[in-house]
Every structure is written in C-alpha cells, then in structure tokens.
Design a protein around this motif. Structure first.
Motif, PDB file in Angstrom:
ATOM      1  N   GLY A   1       0.816  -1.217   0.000  1.00 32.71           N
ATOM      2  CA  GLY A   1       0.000   0.000   0.000  1.00 32.71           C
ATOM      3  C   GLY A   1       0.849   1.266   0.000  1.00 32.71           C
ATOM      4  O   GLY A   1       0.498   2.264  -0.645  1.00 32.71           O
ATOM      5  N   GLN A   2       1.960   1.203   0.703  1.00 33.74           N
ATOM      6  CA  GLN A   2       2.844   2.374   0.733  1.00 33.74           C
ATOM      7  C   GLN A   2       3.525   2.584  -0.616  1.00 33.74           C
ATOM      8  O   GLN A   2       3.718   3.707  -1.067  1.00 33.74           O
ATOM      9  CB  GLN A   2       3.872   2.200   1.852  1.00 33.74           C
ATOM     10  CG  GLN A   2       3.247   2.338   3.243  1.00 33.74           C
ATOM     11  CD  GLN A   2       4.111   1.788   4.356  1.00 33.74           C
ATOM     12  OE1 GLN A   2       5.058   1.028   4.108  1.00 33.74           O
ATOM     13  NE2 GLN A   2       3.783   2.139   5.581  1.00 33.74           N
ATOM     14  N   LYS A   3       3.882   1.490  -1.255  1.00 34.54           N
ATOM     15  CA  LYS A   3       4.460   1.610  -2.604  1.00 34.54           C
ATOM     16  C   LYS A   3       3.453   2.240  -3.565  1.00 34.54           C
ATOM     17  O   LYS A   3       3.800   3.126  -4.364  1.00 34.54           O
ATOM     18  CB  LYS A   3       4.888   0.240  -3.126  1.00 34.54           C
ATOM     19  CG  LYS A   3       6.054  -0.390  -2.383  1.00 34.54           C
ATOM     20  CD  LYS A   3       6.349  -1.765  -2.995  1.00 34.54           C
ATOM     21  CE  LYS A   3       7.396  -2.508  -2.213  1.00 34.54           C
ATOM     22  NZ  LYS A   3       7.641  -3.868  -2.772  1.00 34.54           N
ATOM     23  N   ALA A   4       2.236   1.765  -3.476  1.00 31.34           N
ATOM     24  CA  ALA A   4       1.184   2.316  -4.354  1.00 31.34           C
ATOM     25  C   ALA A   4       0.959   3.797  -4.049  1.00 31.34           C
ATOM     26  O   ALA A   4       0.702   4.597  -4.961  1.00 31.34           O
ATOM     27  CB  ALA A   4      -0.113   1.528  -4.175  1.00 31.34           C
ATOM     28  N   ALA A   5       1.083   4.156  -2.787  1.00 31.65           N
ATOM     29  CA  ALA A   5       0.896   5.560  -2.420  1.00 31.65           C
ATOM     30  C   ALA A   5       2.000   6.427  -3.011  1.00 31.65           C
ATOM     31  O   ALA A   5       1.752   7.558  -3.470  1.00 31.65           O
ATOM     32  CB  ALA A   5       0.873   5.694  -0.897  1.00 31.65           C
ATOM     33  N   LEU A   6       3.217   5.907  -3.014  1.00 30.44           N
ATOM     34  CA  LEU A   6       4.312   6.670  -3.628  1.00 30.44           C
ATOM     35  C   LEU A   6       4.057   6.897  -5.119  1.00 30.44           C
ATOM     36  O   LEU A   6       4.286   7.993  -5.642  1.00 30.44           O
ATOM     37  CB  LEU A   6       5.638   5.919  -3.441  1.00 30.44           C
ATOM     38  CG  LEU A   6       6.475   6.283  -2.217  1.00 30.44           C
ATOM     39  CD1 LEU A   6       7.699   5.378  -2.143  1.00 30.44           C
ATOM     40  CD2 LEU A   6       6.906   7.752  -2.250  1.00 30.44           C
TER      41      LEU A   6
END
Lengths: 254, 351
Positions: free
Chosen positions: B317-322
């Motif tokens: 999810g954090q990767k997608a947020a980046l």
C-alpha cells in the motif's frame, strides 16, 4: 529654483534610495585575508571516498560527503569594536574524490588587530524561514539542501559507507542530516592576528569529521540500525553529533 | 520641470522588489550572451521540430523528445537515424531551462547551448555533421531570414543553432501539476497521494508528527523540489560493482575521469515522471512500480552507492501511495500546450 534643487537632488535619490540595510558605503577595506576551510578525519586531510578510515567501534568507513552552512561570518576586532562581517551565508562542501580537502575564500578587510572570528553554524533563523525560490537559482541557499518544498535548510551533512563486517564491503550507508532553528549554534574561535602593514594572514578553520562522530568521551554508535540514518524529524538522534561538530572547530593562523 | 513629482512613482517602482509568483521557482538563469527573445524562441521551436538537423532529414529533436510524453520517447534507449539504438534513455525536458548544472545523464554538457550541439554529430542520433547541417539551413529560403530576425545575422553557425534551441527549451515550463496546486492551496491530495507525499518527504522521521512511525522513502534527498532533482550525480544502486571498474556503464566517471564517479548518473527531475517511462539511464524499469521496488530493495552493492539508498521496508500500500504521489507531478496543461504546437505545424505544412 525649488525645482532646480529637486532636479539636482534626483541623482542622489536614485543612487541612494534603493540601498538595503546590509549595504556598506565605506568598508575601508585595506588588507587581504585568506580564509580556508579544511576538512579532516582524525587530524588528517579528509579524502572523500579514496581513503579507508578507522572508527572507534572497530569498524571502518569511507566518507562520501561532509558539508555545513556558515552564517554571519565575522572578524572580531581586538579593541572590542564592532565586528566585521565577511559573509552572510556560505556552504562549505566536500563531496568529490577529485578535490582538495580545503575550500578557499579571500576577503578584503580593514587593516588592524583581531582577536578571532565568529560564525553561526547552520542557516540563521531569518534565512532559514525564507522560501529558496526567492533566491537566484545558483545562490548558496539554492543548493537543493532543503528539508521540505519551501523552507528549512539542512544545516550540515555527513554521509559515509561503513564496513561493519570484515568482508571488504562498505555496504552500510551512514547518513546524518542535521538542522533546525533550535540547533543553530554560534561558534567563536579566539586567535589573535593582524591584517595590513604588509601582512596577509592565512586563517584556516578546521573541521574534523571524526571529532563530530566521536569525541568528548562519547562515540556515536554507527552499528545500531536506528543510528545509521538521521533525516528531518529524528534530529534528537543526532544532537550529539551536532553538538560535537559545533564545538570541535579550530582556527589556525599562518 | 513643472511635473517633477511624476517621477516619484518611477522611483517607487525602482525601489520595489520584483514581483514574485507564489508558485514560481527561482528564476531561470538566462546566459548573458544568449538572452531569450520572441524571435529566438520561435526559431528554436522550428529547429526543434525540423528533421533538417539530421543527416537524412528523418530525425528531429522531437523524434526523441516528444511533447506528448513530456519530451521523452517511451523507449528504453533512444532510437536515432537508420533505426540505430543509442546507449541511454531519452530524458524528459520538463523545466530543463531551470537547470544550471551539467546536463545529460553523464553531465558532458555544461549548459543547454552546449547540449544542443551534441546530437547532430552523434552517429546513433542525427548522424550528420555541422558543416552539412549549416549548409542545409543556409540553403533554405526561410532559415537565413529567421536567423537574421533572431540574432541579427543570416550567417548561420552551430553556436546560433544551439542558442536558438536553448531559448526554446527554456520555455518548457511546467508549474501547474496537482502538486503545485496543492502547494498553492487550490487542490487537495487524495489519501493515497497524501501518504505518498509523506513517504517521499520522510515525514515519518518526526516522532511527534502526524506520520510518526511511517517508513521513510528517502526520495527527496536527491529528487529535491521544486524540480525534484538536486542536479547532481549519484550511484543509486542499479548495478552490482565489487570494484569501481565493474560498472557496465561508467556514466559520470567516463566524463570526469574519476573512477569514484563510475556508475553515477545525473538525478533526473521528476516533474511529469508518469509520462516519461521507461526509467533510469538505460530504461531498465518499465513502470514506476518497478522503480519503487528497486529503491525498496536497497539496490545493489557498490562502495560509492549513495548512503541514502538502503532497504526501505515499504508495504504494498505504501508503494502504491508513492506512485500515486508521483502522478501528482503530472502537468497536463504543459503537455497539451506543446501538442497544440505540433498540430499547428502539421496544419501549416498541409496547406
């Protein structure tokens, strides 16, 4: 006649009306002063990337970057008179393996006897609050040393790659980025010298990376994963490095 | 003399600081010997889109620097004359005029004027020579006239071509991405974009902040706003190099001659980055997701790898947020306006 007087005064208005507070009308600069910023590691010239340095934990490292901002660099007259400002802001940076460990500056200053120099380590609060976009793109405050998109500068950086196992691999990054208004520190270096009368003194401000990381009986533990990266908000982790950096400067006069 | 006071407003204007655009960047540094003019920019624009600069008139600057792709080409490696592949990815040109430090992935050109001279004679780009190009330009009906308008002389040379192209590229300004509008208070991030913003700028570092405990993605150390580049050269861990001579592409080191610069490449600006895939100097990553995965891994070993490249421990999810945040750097108005020019040129050519 009144209009003629105004006509005569206009050139004076045009030449003086736009002066800033910092403009100096009569600096009485009479002597050249060479000022060098020298970077060292353990008392030896700092070689970026090229040299392997020992560390008190028994590990070794290669330094990639060492830099710090200097604000309000001033000479202190020996007679206690008003200080002579040499520079409002400067960035002393060592990051190239090809360069010399010394950064040179030359100033014209009033002749006289001095008792030392003084500077603020970091970016002084009034500049630290300013948007970098207000400065020229190649100004020292536009060197991409920002915490965020508009304000607050990184005052000092130490970056290195460490070898924590004896395997020949410098594979642990150490990255210490420091700076905040609270950390801004005035550094005063006492050393008497004279400018003028045929004397061109060379001053050297020495900063030692090892003394910043390890000194005063304390050694920053580079082996702890939580102490290998200090960026932005976790300044407390590196406050010891900052304090040692601020207190280890030395002034040499030749 | 009877209206002497009329000069007072002029005095006031002379003493007033230059107006500042709240969304602006530090001003472009226009070279003293190449100030931008309307005629110079127009000439540069014509040259940029004109294949006359290549040996067989098939390749223009815009062949690789396509406006619709934020002036990149969508290919891993640039393709030049006769279908020859180059050895580097075509960088986008968004806000390139603001850069004042060496250009190209390896920094072999000191400024835009010099950069513009390189592709003409490079075998796998335009494949020609400057004498040929100057001959072709001088033999046209229009170019001598346009150079006269722009530079006061119809004696065309490579320096003037470089200057005109540089003037045009200094107009490629983007300042209306969602990121800019959020900064100006005109828009708001989605929750994913806001998370990506926090990761990008390491807001998780602050133990007392709203994002305490969040991983730090360490992006902004090199991709520094406002142009999301520090314009410097870094080894970001793309290639394993047990020694400094082991890099498949020496990059900056081949230019500087300093082995400690081997494997370092210029940090690209990220404005419009979602439009400029594939990524890295050799186009090895097809998507932004692959780029994030690379940085999350910490990269491969070399002793000169940036100390800020290390394993990040990001969740999916954090990767997608980046990635979501990186998309906020897209400025569709920038891309659209430049496409209009291409259509205008095409229309003019068909009349």
């Amino acid at each position: 006649m009144k209009n003629l007087l105004l006509f005569l005064l206009l050139p004076l208005l045009l030449t003086t009306g736009c002066l800033d507070d910092d403009d100096q009308l009569d600096p009485l600069r009479e002597g050249e002063l060479a000022l060098a910023y020298r970077a060292e590691y353990g008392g030896q010239p700092l070689d970026i990337q090229r040299k392997v340095y020992g560390y008190p934990t028994g590990d070794s490292l290669k330094v990639l970057l060492f830099q710090y901002y200097v604000s309000d660099l001033e000479l202190l007259p020996a007679d206690g008179g008003e200080s002579i400002r040499l520079e409002e802001i400067d960035l002393i940076r060592r990051r190239s393996a090809a360069g010399d460990p010394t950064v040179e500056r030359t100033y014209l200053v009033p002749a006289g006897d001095y008792r030392g120099l003084r500077f603020g380590l970091g970016v002084k609060p009034e500049l630290n609050a300013m948007n970098p976009s207000k400065f020229a793109a190649n100004y020292v405050l536009n060197e991409a040393e920002f915490w965020g998109p508009t304000t607050r500068y990184v005052f000092a950086k130490i970056e290195a790659n460490a070898m924590l196992e004896d395997d020949g691999r410098f594979d642990t990054g150490l990255s210490y980025h420091m700076g905040s208004d609270a950390l801004y520190t005035t550094v005063t270096l006492d050393r008497r010298f004279t400018v003028g009368s045929g004397r061109t003194p060379r001053l050297t401000v020495v900063a030692d990376v090892l003394k910043a990381l390890s000194g005063n009986g304390e050694t920053f533990d580079i082996t702890a994963p939580g102490k290998q990266t200090v960026h932005g908000g976790n300044q407390d982790v590196a406050v010891g490095i900052w304090n040692r950096l601020a207190t280890q400067f030395a002034l040499r006069v030749e | 003399m009877g209206r002497w006071w009329t000069i007072l407003p002029l005095l006031w204007l002379a003493c007033t600081p230059e107006p500042t655009d709240p969304a602006a960047f530090a001003a472009i540094l226009y070279p003293a010997d190449n100030p931008s003019t309307a005629a110079g920019v127009a000439l540069g624009e014509r040259l940029f889109f004109d294949p006359i600069l290549s040996a067989d008139s098939t390749i223009s600057c815009a062949s690789c620097h396509q406006p619709g792709r934020a002036f990149s080409d969508g290919l891993p490696l640039s393709i030049g004359i006769d279908g020859l592949a180059g050895n580097r990815n075509t960088p986008g040109l968004t806000n390139v005029g603001y850069y004042h430090l060496p250009l190209f992935w390896d920094g072999r050109a000191t400024n835009l004027e010099e950069q513009a001279l390189h592709p003409v004679g490079t075998a796998h780009e335009m494949g020609g020579s400057w004498p040929e190009v100057i001959g072709h330009l001088s033999g046209t009906e229009d170019y001598p006239h346009w150079f006269l308008e722009a530079f006061g002389t119809s004696d065309i040379d490579s320096t003037l071509v470089g200057r005109a192209l540089a003037q045009y590229q200094r107009t490629l300004v983007s300042r209306d991405s969602k990121y800019d509008r959020v900064l100006r208070g005109e828009a708001s991030y989605t929750s994913a974009e806001a998370l990506g913003h926090a990761l990008f700028f390491d807001l998780g570092d602050d133990p007392g902040g709203d994002h305490a405990g969040l991983p730090t993605a360490e992006c902004a150390h090199c991709h520094t706003p406002p142009h999301f580049t520090n314009q410097r050269f870094e080894n970001n861990g793309l290639d394993e190099a047990p020694d400094l001579d082991a890099f498949p592409d020496a990059g900056r080191g081949a230019v500087s001659g300093n082995p400690f610069d081997n494997g370092k490449f210029r940090t690209p600006g990220l404005r419009n980055v979602a439009l400029t895939a594939p990524y890295m100097h050799d186009g090895r990553f097809a998507t932004l997701e692959e780029v994030i995965d690379h940085y999350d891994s910490g990269g491969r070993y070399a002793e000169n790898r940036s100390a800020n490249v290390h394993a990040l421990g990001l969740s999916p999810g954090q990767k997608a947020a980046l990635v979501a945040f990186l998309h906020t750097l897209t400025d569709t108005s920038f891309v659209g306006s430049r496409q209009d020019f291409r259509r205008r040129r095409a229309g003019a050519g068909s009349e």
